[in-house]
Structure formats: structure tokens, C-alpha cells
Design an enzyme around this catalytic site. Sequence first.
Site, PDB file in Angstrom:
ATOM      1  N   ARG A  77     -97.771 -28.687 -21.124  1.00  0.00           N
ATOM      2  CA  ARG A  77     -97.113 -28.399 -22.397  1.00  0.00           C
ATOM      3  C   ARG A  77     -97.608 -27.098 -23.037  1.00  0.00           C
ATOM      4  O   ARG A  77     -96.788 -26.296 -23.510  1.00  0.00           O
ATOM      5  CB  ARG A  77     -97.256 -29.587 -23.345  1.00  0.00           C
ATOM      6  CG  ARG A  77     -96.362 -30.760 -22.954  1.00  0.00           C
ATOM      7  CD  ARG A  77     -96.571 -31.941 -23.871  1.00  0.00           C
ATOM      8  NE  ARG A  77     -97.928 -32.463 -23.787  1.00  0.00           N
ATOM      9  CZ  ARG A  77     -98.431 -33.385 -24.599  1.00  0.00           C
ATOM     10  NH1 ARG A  77     -97.677 -33.885 -25.570  1.00  0.00           N
ATOM     11  NH2 ARG A  77     -99.668 -33.821 -24.442  1.00  0.00           N
ATOM     12  N   ASN A 118     -93.960 -34.770 -23.642  1.00  0.00           N
ATOM     13  CA  ASN A 118     -94.165 -35.646 -22.495  1.00  0.00           C
ATOM     14  C   ASN A 118     -93.260 -36.861 -22.630  1.00  0.00           C
ATOM     15  O   ASN A 118     -93.003 -37.343 -23.729  1.00  0.00           O
ATOM     16  CB  ASN A 118     -95.615 -36.147 -22.436  1.00  0.00           C
ATOM     17  CG  ASN A 118     -96.526 -35.179 -21.726  1.00  0.00           C
ATOM     18  OD1 ASN A 118     -96.070 -34.265 -21.055  1.00  0.00           O
ATOM     19  ND2 ASN A 118     -97.828 -35.375 -21.886  1.00  0.00           N
TER      20      ASN A 118
END
Length: 797
Positions: free
Chosen positions: A20, A38
Site C-alpha cells: 500500500r 487491503n
Amino acid sequence: MRIKRIFIKVEGIVQGVGFRPFIYNIAVLNNLKGWVNNNSEGVFIDIEGSNESLDNFLDELRFNPPPLSRIENIHIIEKSICSFDKFEIKESTESLEKITLISPDIAICKECRDDILDSNNRRYFYPFTNCTNCGPRYSIIKHLPYDRDKTTMNEFKMCPSCEAEYKNPLNRRFHAQPNACHTCGPHIYLIDNKGINIPLTDIINNKELPDTLNLINNEAYINENIINWTQKKLKEGFIFAIKGLTGFHMVCDGENSAAVDLLRKRKHRPDKPFAVMMKNINTVKKYCTVNDKEEELLSGIRKPIVLLNKFNNYNLPETLAPNQNTLGVMLPFTPLHELLFFKDLNVLVMTSANVHGLPLEHINETAIDHLSDIVDYFLMHDRDIFMPVDDSVSKVVLGHERIIRRARGYAPEPITFKTEAPILSCGSNMKNTTCISKDGFLFLSPHNGDLENLETYEHYKSNIEHLKNIFAFSPKYIASDMHPSYYSTQYAKSCDIELIQVQHHHAHIVSCMVENKLSNKVIGLSFDGTGYGTDEKIWGSEFLICDYESFRRSAHLNYIVMPGGDTAILEPWRMGASYLYNSLPKDSTYISDFYGNKAEILLKMIDKNINCIETSSMGRFFDAVSSILDICQKVTYEGQASIELESLIANSYSNSYNYNIDSYNHIIFNNDNDDSYDYLIFNKASELIIDTVPIINSIVNDLKSGIPKNIISKRFHNTVISFSVDICKRLRELHRIKDVALSGGVFQNNYIFVGLVKALEKQEFKVYTHSIIPTNDGGIALGQIVIANAILKSKIR
């Protein structure tokens, strides 16, 4: 400038690996807006910007992802413009529909190692330092998605400094779920073998904490003294149980012969080699030969135990690996291990901490209960290990890594393969692993060990439940071995799911085929110690013609009885006597010259067929020769007799094989050189049978003639290679197949493996072998699941 919005789903190992922040940074760099999060299905990215910026973003995503990630698929759909005002990282979301790939536990990275050794760093001497590039993963995860509250780190609330790192997308500890420091994270401490804490006043040199230091420096000072005290006790010869990343190790000074001998005595482990951990790669090179590939494995992100060739005068205790030419070596893979070598320790025995036959210890309280008679002290910590994972073991042969035990650092990375339905395979009883299939992946579990008793069976069942839980997996079919006595088979039969039973050696060959992406028929050589055959006898020298769905047994060794059944596995002299009795004139007096009076009772058992099982096992054949040469008469670990027989050869490979192929029936093949023995092949019921009588008789004649045992061992190994190539040539002529797959525990024997591969390639066969999947029974579950799927597909057709 035209603005476009796309929605991206990235599938693969993309959680807990810095994915990320990677996305955030390349999005901001390209002036893109939107979000990333996620999800149990992977990573979702909703992003908009100019075409050129999006193209640059996608190029970075495809070609330069984070080093620990593994992208399996990227799905992109275009959406209507949303006019995001910034790019942000959103909270994780959960879905039970799809599977998320989980990173294995990863060894400490260079940056974290620098942190713990820098006295000016706030993590100086902090033994749980990690970042998104390293540290615990699989062993601490309870549920998905992979967030801190679903791991064993949930009970440690991050301090403001750690939380700031955790929330900063530009920091390498951004969303590193185990992120912690001296102030807020787990701690180490010492206890004795009675479970009593060792007071800090006994550990700290100055007996009190310096008043001038702040809390963090005090914690570093305490840790440094705990490590110093541990180092001192290890140098004095004491034995520790040290709780590491994925379980406990039993540890002693590997340069101290008395300490090594004491550990062997207490652990009741007289012969099996110990693995060692060495300070650094330069230390390893003092004692063992190390090629480039071996150094890459030792120093990489996984850091398995690597089997290395010892120098002849390597100047370490012989009892580390008695009667072996190799030594299992690993480098420090956690911050705690790095700190243990901070001063003058160079080599530590680092063996899995378990009582013989029981699972790896990973819980503080039970470790004290089970190990207190073996160790003097425990170096503990208070971070729970949710799923224990043993050390992986690898070696390099013919330029490739060959995994022997697939566990820490490797599992549960999947193999891409689509099945018709969700299937659970139960594996074998020895070196057990299990496997599940979901969403186009096969997830081979970490090494579970040998299913020998109720404790290991309960551990096995809990590991299956963990896989089912974290992957939201519910099998519709279950696959098992055919052996009726295996715990794994009994588990499969206890489940209320349709059962598909798979022949052991077929599963071996198919596991090799899957790894090499083969689907057409192959000649499969499956050589091992034990496998239940379709005729209810014990197989183990199988030449199969097979594909995923079915197999035909085309050749094998002649059957020999195992006097005493499974006892013969532990006492190779029984197989030696059985082979001699089968080969020589049935004169018990002569056989008594080898085995004394105990042979008389054994031969009566054979004559009257009392407690005798027939076997074609290659492993038992090796055991017999090892016994006849008086190398090993009683084994204390699996494969000992065969391993010590190979060790005699000292890695001298012979590439000279001559064949005099006159007929398919009852012909002895004479070799023109002295490096191998004559052998006999005959045809029986459409199967080629290798008659071992000429081989055993030649070995006895050489022994009587005073030929050195290392020469006899070399000739025996060459003979196995010779008749194996012969059989393959015959089968190629019969079936027009030139692809050969090798699988089974015997192919952990380097001499056989290298010699056979080279000899087959010389005869223009294409040879396929294992690398990332163990050739031993650790790969059986993978073969089982693929065979079960092929059978299901056949039913559907």
C-alpha cells in the site's frame, strides 16, 4: 487533458509486504487521486488521472513491485469519473468469497539489522525490530485480512513514535503490523529450567540501572545485559531453549564438544546431525565450501538451513554431524539471533526444540514442562506464536536449490493450479504436509513432521483447521494415501466428505510433474523407503508410466521380506540378513558370520513367514547393503543407514556406464569397468523385475576379497544408476516416452541423483526433478490433490 478513472484489483502476495505505501508513493508521484486498501481478495485501487500518468503508474505496478510481493493477477476496469481530491490509504475490508495470499515469515533485513546495532538508534538492541520488508507474518496471523488486531501483536499497543511510523506512508514501517519498540512491544527475559525468573540483579553487571539513562536506554541496557549473560553461559557449556520467530530452538556453543555431547545425551539423539547457526558468511566459509548459489540462499530473505560440504579439517566437533560429509548451516534470521552473535560467539547449535516424536515447542508454559530435563535455561519472550513453523532445509545440487523441508520462509506461498472443486489432501505419515486448493491456487502447508503419536496427530489436525480458517476454506473432497494405518488416512476417513485415495508413488511423480508444469505421460522413477502398493505390499522402487489421472507399474526391484515388519526399518541388519538369505545358498551358518546367533531366529521367521512383509523398497535395499558392510545396524533417525552408506563415497561421481542389452528376459548385463556390478532383469506379468541376487552376491565377494568399503559403496550406487537407465531405455522403446520424472526420498542422495540425471541426459532423456517442492514425502500432499482433481474431471466427463 483527458481524465480517466480505473479500478484495479491486484491478487497475489500483496499484504504485509509494503504494497500500500508503494501504491501511495507512485500515485502521489504521478499526481493521481483516489484510494488503496487491503481486502481479503487482495489489494483494491480506485484511481484517476491523466492517461499518461495512469500508464506510468501501471508500468511501475507491473514491473517494479515491492521485493517481497508476488503479483499473480492484475484486473482493471474503467469507471466513471469520481473527482477524488487526494490519494489516500483506506482501512482494510473483509470478504469471505476470495482468497488472499500470505507472505511467509521473512528474515531480518539489512536496514533493521543496522538499527539494532546502532547505539544511537531508538531500537538499539531491540530483539523484535521489523519493517514491511522483514519479520513475522504467517506465524502470528490468526485471521485475515492481515491487520494488527488479527495477529498475536494485538495485545501490544503502539507507542506514539511507533504509531507515527505505522501511519506514515513514506516510512518503511508503514502498516508493518508487528511494528514495536522497547517502549511498547514484546520483551525478552530469562528463566531457569524450574521456571523461575532470573532476577535482573543477577544479570546486570553493575547490579543496578544507571540513573542517567532514560526508559528506552534502560531497556536497551537490560537487553544487552540479558544477551551478555546468555552468551557467557553458552560459552561455559550450558544449554538453552531460545524462543525465536516461529518456535523454540535448543541451543549450545557449537565449538564446545562437551556441550554438544551433553545436548546429545540429554536429548537422546546419538547420531542425527545438528543444524548450526553461524555468525556470518565469512564464518561459514572457514568451515564449509560455499558456492554462489549457496551463499545466495544463506544470505537471502528466507535464510533456510543449507546443507554444505564440510572441509576435511574443518575444526569443529565431529559430533555435530557424525559420519557425515555435510553440515546444515544457517545464518541469523531474527534480530535476537543477530544480537546473540554480537560478541565472541561464532557457531551455535540451533536445533528444533521438541522432545523426540512431539511437535515443535512454541508455547512458553508447555516448553518449560517438556524441555526442563534437557536445557539449563530459557531465553523467553512474551510475543505469542500462533502457528509454529519449523526451519526450512535446502541444498544446492546441479546448480539449483532443492528444498528438503519446506517451512519457515517458504510456506504458505502457493502453486498456481486450478481444480474443479475445493479439495483437501492429507499427505503422508512421514515429513507430513497438507494441501488445500482454492481460487486457482494450491497451498502446501509448512512441514508438520512425522505423525507418530496422538500429540503429533492433534497438532496435525489443528494445523489443518488453521489453514481452513485463514483461507476461509471448506473442502468438498478429501484426498489421502492408500495406507490404512496412516494417521492421515484415518483423519480423511473421519471427515464427512467424499474420499479419494491415491497411491503413494503416483503422488510422488505427479508432485514433480506439477512443479515442472508437465501434463503428458512420463516415465516416473519413485524411489523411497515405504509406500503402500495396490497389491497391499510395500513398494518403493517404482518405475511408473503415468499422467495426472492414472499410472501403470512397469518395473521394480524383486520382492524381499521384511522380517519383523516395521521393526526392520529401525534395524537394518534384519534387511541385510533377509537379502543374504535370498541371494546366497540358504546356509544359516554362513549368515551367522555376519549377524551371529540372532540370525537363526530371524531366518526361521522368514522360512515360516511369521511377521514378514514383502517389500520392493529401494530404501530397504540400501539399508541391507549398509548393514552387510557393517556401516549401520540400528538407525536412530530416518535414512541413517543409507546416508552413511553414501557418505563413504566422498562425493566422487562416476559417469561411466556400459550396457549389453540382448533381451528383455533373464539376461545378466556385464559392465566393462570395475565401477559397478552385474545385475539381472527379467519380465514377469508384463513388469520388468530387477533381481538383486547378483548384486548382493558381488558385494559379498568383494567384501571377502578385502575390497575397501568405500569402493563397494561406490559400485553399489553405480549399479543402481545403471539398471535405472536400462529400465528407462526399455520403457522409452515400449511407450515412446522420453520425459523422465524423479521423485522420492532416495533422490536426496546426491550421488544417485547427480549420477542418474547425467546418465539419463547422456541417453537423450529429458529429466525433470524437484526444486521448490520436496522430493521426499513433504511433496506427497501436492501430488494427491492434483490426482484427486484429475479423477474428478474424469468423472465429470
